[in-house]
Design a protein around this motif. Structure first.
Motif, PDB file in Angstrom:
ATOM      1  N   PRO A  20      47.448  38.578  57.336  1.00 59.44           N
ATOM      2  CA  PRO A  20      46.391  39.021  58.246  1.00 59.44           C
ATOM      3  C   PRO A  20      45.223  39.620  57.482  1.00 59.44           C
ATOM      4  N   GLY A  21      44.021  39.268  57.913  1.00 65.49           N
ATOM      5  CA  GLY A  21      42.825  39.841  57.314  1.00 65.49           C
ATOM      6  C   GLY A  21      42.240  39.056  56.169  1.00 65.49           C
ATOM      7  N   VAL A  22      42.865  37.915  55.809  1.00 63.07           N
ATOM      8  CA  VAL A  22      42.377  37.200  54.626  1.00 63.07           C
ATOM      9  C   VAL A  22      40.943  36.692  54.838  1.00 63.07           C
ATOM     10  N   VAL A  23      40.605  36.274  56.050  1.00 62.39           N
ATOM     11  CA  VAL A  23      39.253  35.775  56.322  1.00 62.39           C
ATOM     12  C   VAL A  23      38.233  36.906  56.230  1.00 62.39           C
ATOM     13  N   TRP A  24      38.556  38.065  56.817  1.00 66.36           N
ATOM     14  CA  TRP A  24      37.633  39.196  56.749  1.00 66.36           C
ATOM     15  C   TRP A  24      37.475  39.680  55.311  1.00 66.36           C
ATOM     16  N   PHE A  25      38.575  39.704  54.566  1.00 71.11           N
ATOM     17  CA  PHE A  25      38.536  40.123  53.162  1.00 71.11           C
ATOM     18  C   PHE A  25      37.631  39.194  52.354  1.00 71.11           C
ATOM     19  N   ALA A  26      37.794  37.885  52.550  1.00 70.98           N
ATOM     20  CA  ALA A  26      36.977  36.919  51.827  1.00 70.98           C
ATOM     21  C   ALA A  26      35.515  37.026  52.243  1.00 70.98           C
ATOM     22  N   ALA A  27      35.260  37.176  53.545  1.00 70.04           N
ATOM     23  CA  ALA A  27      33.875  37.268  54.026  1.00 70.04           C
ATOM     24  C   ALA A  27      33.187  38.513  53.482  1.00 70.04           C
ATOM     25  N   ALA A  28      33.882  39.642  53.483  1.00 73.36           N
ATOM     26  CA  ALA A  28      33.296  40.875  52.962  1.00 73.36           C
ATOM     27  C   ALA A  28      32.973  40.738  51.478  1.00 73.36           C
ATOM     28  N   GLY A  29      33.907  40.150  50.723  1.00 77.13           N
ATOM     29  CA  GLY A  29      33.667  39.960  49.299  1.00 77.13           C
ATOM     30  C   GLY A  29      32.501  39.026  49.028  1.00 77.13           C
ATOM     31  N   PHE A  30      32.380  37.977  49.820  1.00 77.43           N
ATOM     32  CA  PHE A  30      31.287  37.018  49.623  1.00 77.43           C
ATOM     33  C   PHE A  30      29.939  37.655  49.940  1.00 77.43           C
ATOM     34  N   VAL A  31      29.833  38.347  51.062  1.00 81.01           N
ATOM     35  CA  VAL A  31      28.556  38.948  51.451  1.00 81.01           C
ATOM     36  C   VAL A  31      28.149  40.013  50.442  1.00 81.01           C
ATOM     37  N   ASN A  32      29.108  40.815  49.999  1.00 81.80           N
ATOM     38  CA  ASN A  32      28.823  41.831  48.988  1.00 81.80           C
ATOM     39  C   ASN A  32      28.284  41.191  47.713  1.00 81.80           C
ATOM     40  N   ALA A  33      28.938  40.122  47.250  1.00 81.15           N
ATOM     41  CA  ALA A  33      28.498  39.448  46.026  1.00 81.15           C
ATOM     42  C   ALA A  33      27.180  38.705  46.232  1.00 81.15           C
ATOM     43  N   PHE A  34      26.961  38.180  47.434  1.00 79.18           N
ATOM     44  CA  PHE A  34      25.708  37.482  47.717  1.00 79.18           C
ATOM     45  C   PHE A  34      24.524  38.424  47.538  1.00 79.18           C
ATOM     46  N   GLY A  35      24.637  39.636  48.085  1.00 79.23           N
ATOM     47  CA  GLY A  35      23.564  40.607  47.919  1.00 79.23           C
ATOM     48  C   GLY A  35      23.331  40.951  46.460  1.00 79.23           C
ATOM     49  N   THR A  36      24.416  41.106  45.702  1.00 77.95           N
ATOM     50  CA  THR A  36      24.292  41.401  44.279  1.00 77.95           C
ATOM     51  C   THR A  36      23.625  40.245  43.550  1.00 77.95           C
ATOM     52  N   GLY A  37      24.050  39.018  43.834  1.00 72.43           N
ATOM     53  CA  GLY A  37      23.463  37.852  43.187  1.00 72.43           C
ATOM     54  C   GLY A  37      22.011  37.643  43.568  1.00 72.43           C
ATOM     55  N   PHE A  38      21.657  37.957  44.803  1.00 73.31           N
ATOM     56  CA  PHE A  38      20.271  37.831  45.269  1.00 73.31           C
ATOM     57  C   PHE A  38      19.350  38.755  44.478  1.00 73.31           C
ATOM     58  N   PHE A  39      19.893  39.896  44.069  1.00 74.55           N
ATOM     59  CA  PHE A  39      19.095  40.915  43.388  1.00 74.55           C
ATOM     60  C   PHE A  39      19.149  40.777  41.859  1.00 74.55           C
ATOM     61  N   TYR A  40      20.295  40.336  41.323  1.00 72.61           N
ATOM     62  CA  TYR A  40      20.574  40.419  39.888  1.00 72.61           C
ATOM     63  C   TYR A  40      19.514  39.758  39.003  1.00 72.61           C
ATOM     64  N   PRO A  41      19.054  38.527  39.301  1.00 73.60           N
ATOM     65  CA  PRO A  41      18.082  37.899  38.385  1.00 73.60           C
ATOM     66  C   PRO A  41      16.745  38.626  38.318  1.00 73.60           C
ATOM     67  N   PHE A  42      16.450  39.456  39.308  1.00 71.29           N
ATOM     68  CA  PHE A  42      15.137  40.099  39.387  1.00 71.29           C
ATOM     69  C   PHE A  42      15.221  41.609  39.192  1.00 71.29           C
ATOM     70  N   THR A  43      16.309  42.073  38.580  1.00 71.48           N
ATOM     71  CA  THR A  43      16.548  43.513  38.478  1.00 71.48           C
ATOM     72  C   THR A  43      15.358  44.251  37.875  1.00 71.48           C
ATOM     73  N   PHE A  44      14.936  43.850  36.679  1.00 70.53           N
ATOM     74  CA  PHE A  44      13.866  44.576  36.000  1.00 70.53           C
ATOM     75  C   PHE A  44      12.543  44.450  36.751  1.00 70.53           C
ATOM     76  N   LEU A  45      12.216  43.226  37.199  1.00 71.67           N
ATOM     77  CA  LEU A  45      10.965  43.037  37.931  1.00 71.67           C
ATOM     78  C   LEU A  45      10.953  43.854  39.217  1.00 71.67           C
TER      79      LEU A  45
END
Length: 420
Positions: A20-45
């Motif tokens: 139970p919860g595997v879908v929510w666990f995967a979705a939370a991990g993906f959204v969290n990483a998506f935000g990080t990846g969206f920001f990571y290439p432009f950190t300094f700028l």
């Protein structure tokens, strides 16, 4: 039970984790990483545009923030043990959402430093709490698969976020404001997704905790120190590769810039597509030897890069892509076996504290990696790759010299050892 005694008939055939919860666990991990990846290439700028300070000042601020949070990590670990990883993950996600609101609404070095300290703390605590949550949610014999899933959604989210950000982010203050808002929303959504999960098994509340004198003693656990040390060495080497390889490929080897993109496409694609099936295959082996072999396979890339200057120019790209594929398989093995070991060695009731202590090693490695890469690239770039080769061999030796009972047999769950 030994690896040879685990028959293939006794192993489930499915690759994805169950429970139970595997879908929510995967979705939370993906959204969290998506935000990080969206920001990571432009950190300094992003920080230069939002704060109005210079690029060099931003670099100093980020280094100070990364080091400043390390002493507070043991407290984060105790909070994970006391309140459970899900609750801590929700708070960490909301904290990072507030940090991005602060980044886009304030200017100056002091707010930049304070929000970056809070952001770095949220990141480190999140990295300690996710494996603890995965182990708590996993059913019998499923821990390794849940840990592998956490890596799959992380890599998929980082790659997707970086790719979409590259297409959408506009190099202007308003464009970077949108980037900050997207990140704030992504972390708030991550918190909501984690709230859909049950708290998971919480050994700290279901087992006898009267023996409080032995709590939070990770720094005295020699076995855990060796496992964490080996993991940190390998983790640091991967961070150095991310920093140094693009520079070396273009400037030293004289290859086209698209080669760098091709290398990281190979890396990210293989990690996303093969982590679960490879992790499923590796479950039949003891994690210690898997970690050692995976670490040594890193040396294939390092040695290839070191000697590539003597290879004909036309063959360099193909050799690099092949070495990157081997390196990526090793990265899968290292991430899988490393997570299994750092979650299996600690006593269950202190898992959060141990994982937070492990983040001290990771944080120091993350702080040292850019300095080591830059200094060797500037002076003796060839030495860098032989240094990384030596680091991989050292990590393998640390793991191979562990006692045979340092980690569970294939298919076993986390240990609950008491050591004096």
């Amino acid at each position: 039970m030994t690896a040879a005694e685990v028959s293939s008939a006794d192993r489930p055939t499915h690759i994805l984790p169950r429970g139970p919860g595997v879908v929510w666990f995967a979705a939370a991990g993906f959204v969290n990483a998506f935000g990080t990846g969206f920001f990571y290439p432009f950190t300094f700028l992003f920080f230069v545009k939002m704060s109005g300070v210079s690029l060099s000042t931003v670099g100093v601020v980020l280094t100070i923030a990364a080091l400043a949070v390390l002493p507070g990590l043991p407290v984060g670990g105790r909070l994970i043990d006391r309140f459970g990883p899900r609750q801590v993950l929700v708070v960490a996600a909301l904290l990072r959402a507030c940090c991005f609101v602060g980044f886009v609404s304030t200017r100056g070095m002091v707010p930049l430093l304070l929000f970056n300290i809070a952001f770095a703390l949220g990141n480190r605590v999140e990295q300690a709490a996710v494996p603890s949550l995965a182990v708590g949610l996993a059913g019998e014999g499923q821990s390794a698969r849940w840990l592998a899933l956490s890596r799959v959604v992380f890599n998929a989210g980082i790659g997707s976020g970086a790719m979409i950000a590259g297409l959408l982010v506009v190099d202007s203050r308003s464009g970077f404001t949108v980037l900050g808002v997207v990140n704030a929303v992504s972390f708030a959504l991550t918190a909501l997704l984690y709230l859909q999960l049950s708290a998971g098994k919480s050994p700290t509340r279901t087992e006898d905790t009267a023996d409080s004198a032995v709590r939070s003693r990770a720094w005295r656990d020699t076995l855990f120190l060796r496992v964490s040390g080996a993991n940190a060495v390998l983790w640091t080497s991967t961070l150095i590769v991310e920093t140094a390889l693009p520079v070396f490929v273009v400037q030293e080897l004289g290859l086209a810039t698209w080669t760098v993109g091709a290398l990281f496409v190979v890396n990210t694609s293989l990690l996303t597509l093969l982590q679960l099936p490879v992790g499923r295959f590796l479950e039949r082996f003891r994690p210690g030897p898997v970690l050692a072999v995976g670490g040594c396979s890193f040396a294939v890339l390092y040695v290839t890069v070191a000697v590539l200057g003597s290879v004909p120019h036309t063959a360099r790209t193909g050799a690099l892509l092949g070495a990157m594929a081997v390196y990526t398989l090793g990265e899968m093995a290292v991430s899988q076996a490393g997570l299994v070991m750092v979650t299996s060695v600690p006593p269950k009731r202190e898992l959060g504290s141990y994982l937070a202590f492990n983040q001290l090693f990771v944080g120091v490695g993350a702080a040292l990696a850019p300095t080591l890469a830059a200094s060797l690239l500037d002076s003796r770039s060839g030495v860098l790759w032989w240094t990384l080769t030596a680091m991989s061999v050292l990590a393998a030796l640390l793991i191979l010299r562990l006692p045979r009972d340092a980690a569970p047999e294939p298919g076993d769950g986390p240990a609950d050892r008491r050591r004096g």
